[in-house]
Scaffold this motif. Structure first.
Motif, mmCIF file in Angstrom:
data_model
loop_
_atom_site.group_PDB
_atom_site.id
_atom_site.type_symbol
_atom_site.label_atom_id
_atom_site.label_comp_id
_atom_site.label_asym_id
_atom_site.label_seq_id
_atom_site.Cartn_x
_atom_site.Cartn_y
_atom_site.Cartn_z
ATOM 1 N N TRP A 18 50.700 23.702 67.093
ATOM 2 C CA TRP A 18 50.960 24.113 65.707
ATOM 3 C C TRP A 18 51.332 22.911 64.842
ATOM 4 C CZ3 TRP A 18 55.734 23.655 63.186
ATOM 5 C CH2 TRP A 18 55.808 24.229 61.915
ATOM 6 N N PHE A 19 52.168 22.028 65.368
ATOM 7 C CA PHE A 19 52.610 20.841 64.627
ATOM 8 C C PHE A 19 51.419 19.954 64.255
ATOM 9 C CE2 PHE A 19 54.068 16.348 64.821
ATOM 10 C CZ PHE A 19 54.929 16.360 63.725
ATOM 11 N N GLY A 20 50.529 19.686 65.210
ATOM 12 C CA GLY A 20 49.387 18.829 64.938
ATOM 13 C C GLY A 20 48.394 19.443 63.977
ATOM 14 N N ALA A 21 48.171 20.750 64.086
ATOM 15 C CA ALA A 21 47.185 21.420 63.227
ATOM 16 C C ALA A 21 47.616 21.421 61.759
ATOM 17 C CB ALA A 21 46.969 22.850 63.706
ATOM 18 N N ARG A 22 48.911 21.308 61.484
ATOM 19 C CA ARG A 22 49.418 21.337 60.110
ATOM 20 C C ARG A 22 48.935 20.156 59.285
ATOM 21 N NH1 ARG A 22 54.335 20.302 59.650
ATOM 22 N NH2 ARG A 22 54.780 21.373 57.698
ATOM 23 N N PHE A 23 48.497 19.078 59.924
ATOM 24 C CA PHE A 23 48.123 17.877 59.181
ATOM 25 C C PHE A 23 46.725 17.966 58.569
ATOM 26 C CE2 PHE A 23 51.448 16.266 62.012
ATOM 27 C CZ PHE A 23 52.238 15.586 61.094
ATOM 28 N N ARG A 24 46.080 19.099 58.686
ATOM 29 C CA ARG A 24 44.766 19.264 58.062
ATOM 30 C C ARG A 24 44.862 19.188 56.541
ATOM 31 N NH1 ARG A 24 39.769 22.845 59.615
ATOM 32 N NH2 ARG A 24 38.610 22.797 57.664
ATOM 33 N N ARG A 25 45.971 19.641 56.007
ATOM 34 C CA ARG A 25 46.136 19.676 54.558
ATOM 35 C C ARG A 25 46.033 18.278 53.956
ATOM 36 N NH1 ARG A 25 51.693 22.919 54.065
ATOM 37 N NH2 ARG A 25 52.144 21.472 55.757
ATOM 38 N N GLY A 26 45.305 18.171 52.872
ATOM 39 C CA GLY A 26 45.190 16.905 52.155
ATOM 40 C C GLY A 26 44.051 16.017 52.620
ATOM 41 N N GLN A 27 43.309 16.434 53.630
ATOM 42 C CA GLN A 27 42.187 15.622 54.100
ATOM 43 C C GLN A 27 40.959 15.865 53.233
ATOM 44 O OE1 GLN A 27 41.582 16.453 58.241
ATOM 45 N NE2 GLN A 27 43.467 15.470 58.884
ATOM 46 N N LYS A 28 40.458 14.774 52.633
ATOM 47 C CA LYS A 28 39.316 14.893 51.730
ATOM 48 C C LYS A 28 38.127 14.059 52.166
ATOM 49 C CE LYS A 28 42.392 15.695 47.794
ATOM 50 N NZ LYS A 28 42.834 15.192 46.448
#
Length: 485
Positions: A18-28
């Motif tokens: 869950w912690f790692g998957a949260r970093f998807r936000r902001g990827q362009k």
């Protein structure tokens, strides 16, 4: 009682995914996905380097080496320091001239597109093979804990790691590395003191028994240019040469490590991350080797038989002898190291595939499209690692198997990178000839001689550089037209 341990492990697996998957936000774009937007601080990158360098092979295999031998493996760690100094002042200035996504873009700039694709292909093949062995190593732990078959164990850990790497990219890799490294170091320290507490007489008894068995021996300075000398893996000379050349190759030319260095905000922070990582890695190797020494004394005192597969000795002891809850924490720590390394491998394999191959065929690909392709490439490599791990189940020593596979091509890669950085004359044809010769010689040595893997990178580097230089003397045009000053 086992349910408490299983609950700890399950909580960790769910939490880190869950912690790692949260970093998807902001990827362009690819810069965000493959370099984390170059926003990670140097200390996080340093811990991420250590996490990738350590892996489950270290946690599972290093105690087994000390159990069956001594602390001689630390001789290789001395070479790690020399390598980091070389990379910091020779390679990093080249990598930070312009924005690069992969190490092999440096080869295109110096020699041309063919050598870029050749070196990238070597990385893809050998990194996948070496990582497959590492993935198998974790199945030893999972099968002990869950009682599942090795194939089911391999699939479980790959799928969970693939999920958060697919979602979070390099940012997820770095920050989950920080969490996971902290966990497995804490687990190792905890297991050290628990094992020590089970030995009557404590450290004084350990020192007496292990000292009499020469378990604390580190250095072997014997030198004689004979086949027997080159067949010994852990000597001062093999460690210094092997550790230096292997790490210069792995950290200076292998995308798995270079991608982390390129993720730093600038060259100065990248250098700080690289050099400080050596201190941590040295402490870690010492800790895991000493755990092996403690297990040697414990097994001797209890008159216990060691497992047939020596790599199982540490995880089996943890699961069968540690207090409830602590066993689950330490097993979770071992899983942490595995997931950290798998995620790094997936991201580096994906970046090389997309940047060095796919995007070259479609230069007009939009950033959004490229980001989707990168994620699907991550899935594809996850399936490849799964297949290789299943095929690697018959390895005698997972640590030495992984290091051997990584050492075979590393000399050719390091040789051609040094050729590009240190010389101006050789051109692309000479570089290709050198790589072919370096690979052929080391493959022959591996298959038909008793020379230890610690010498492979030195030999491969020398052959690659030397043959390329000789061929360049017969090339028309003299100085390479792509050479930099």
């Amino acid at each position: 009682m086992r349910y408490i341990d299983l609950a700890v492990i399950l909580t960790y697996l769910i939490g880190i995914t869950w912690f790692g998957a949260r970093f998807r936000r902001g990827q362009k774009n690819l810069r965000d996905y493959f370099l984390g937007g170059r926003t990670a601080p140097w200390w996080a990158i340093s811990l991420s380097i250590v996490s990738a360098e350590t892996s489950t092979l270290t946690i599972v295999g290093t105690p087994a080496l000390a159990f069956g031998g001594n602390l001689g493996f630390l001789q290789i760690v001395l070479g790690y320091l020399l390598a980091r100094i070389v990379i910091a002042f020779l390679f990093l200035p080249q990598y930070f001239r312009g924005e690069m996504f992969t190490a092999y873009e440096l080869m295109r700039r110096r020699f041309g597109e063919r050598i870029r694709k050749l070196t990238a292909s070597i990385f893809l093949v050998t990194r996948a093979m070496a990582e497959g062995v590492r993935v198998f190593a974790i199945s030893l732990v999972i099968s002990i804990v869950l009682g599942t078959g090795e194939i089911a164990s391999i699939a479980l850990i790959v799928v969970l790691t693939l999920f958060y790497t697919f979602e979070g990219g390099m940012t997820a890799v770095i920050w989950t590395d920080v969490v996971q490294m902290s966990l497995y170091v804490a687990g190792a320290v905890l297991s050290f003191f628990v094992i020590l507490g089970k030995i009557p007489g404590g450290w004084e008894h350990v020192a007496a028994v292990a000292g009499a068995a020469h378990k604390f021996t580190i250095f072997d300075f014997r030198f004689a240019p004979t086949m027997d000398f080159f067949s010994r893996t852990y000597t001062f000379w093999a460690g210094l040469a092997g550790g230096c050349f292997l790490t210069t190759a792995s950290h200076g030319t292998d995308q798995l490590m270079v991608q982390r260095l390129l993720s730093a905000r600038d060259e100065r922070q990248s250098r700080a991350a690289l050099l400080t990582s050596w201190v941590v890695i040295c402490v870690q190797f010492t800790l895991f080797l000493l755990i092996g020494v403690l297990l040697y004394v414990y097994y001797g005192d209890q008159r216990l038989a060691a497992p047939k597969q020596m790599d199982r000795i540490y995880p089996e002891f943890v699961w069968n002898n540690m207090p409830v809850g602590i066993a689950g924490l330490i097993v979770a720590a071992i899983l942490a190291a595995a997931m950290a390394n798998i995620s790094a491998a997936l991201n580096s394999l994906s970046s090389t595939t997309v940047v060095d191959f796919l995007r070259q065929r479609a230069p007009q690909m939009s950033e959004g499209r490229a980001l989707k392709v990168a994620r699907f490439a991550t899935v594809g490599w996850g399936l490849v690692l799964l297949a290789i791990a299943i095929a690697a189940r018959h390895s005698r020593s997972v640590l030495e198997a992984g290091l051997t596979i990584g050492s075979i091509p590393s000399g050719a890669l390091l040789g051609v990178f040094l050729l590009g950085v240190l010389t101006k004359r050789p051109r692309e044809g000479a570089a290709i000839a050198g790589v072919a010769a370096g690979l052929a010689v080391v493959l022959y040595i591996n298959l038909y001689t008793r020379i230890a893997w610690t010498w492979y990178v030195l030999i491969g580097t020398t052959i690659t550089f030397g043959v390329a230089w000789l061929v360049s003397l017969f090339e028309r045009g003299g100085r390479g037209d792509r050479a930099w000053n």
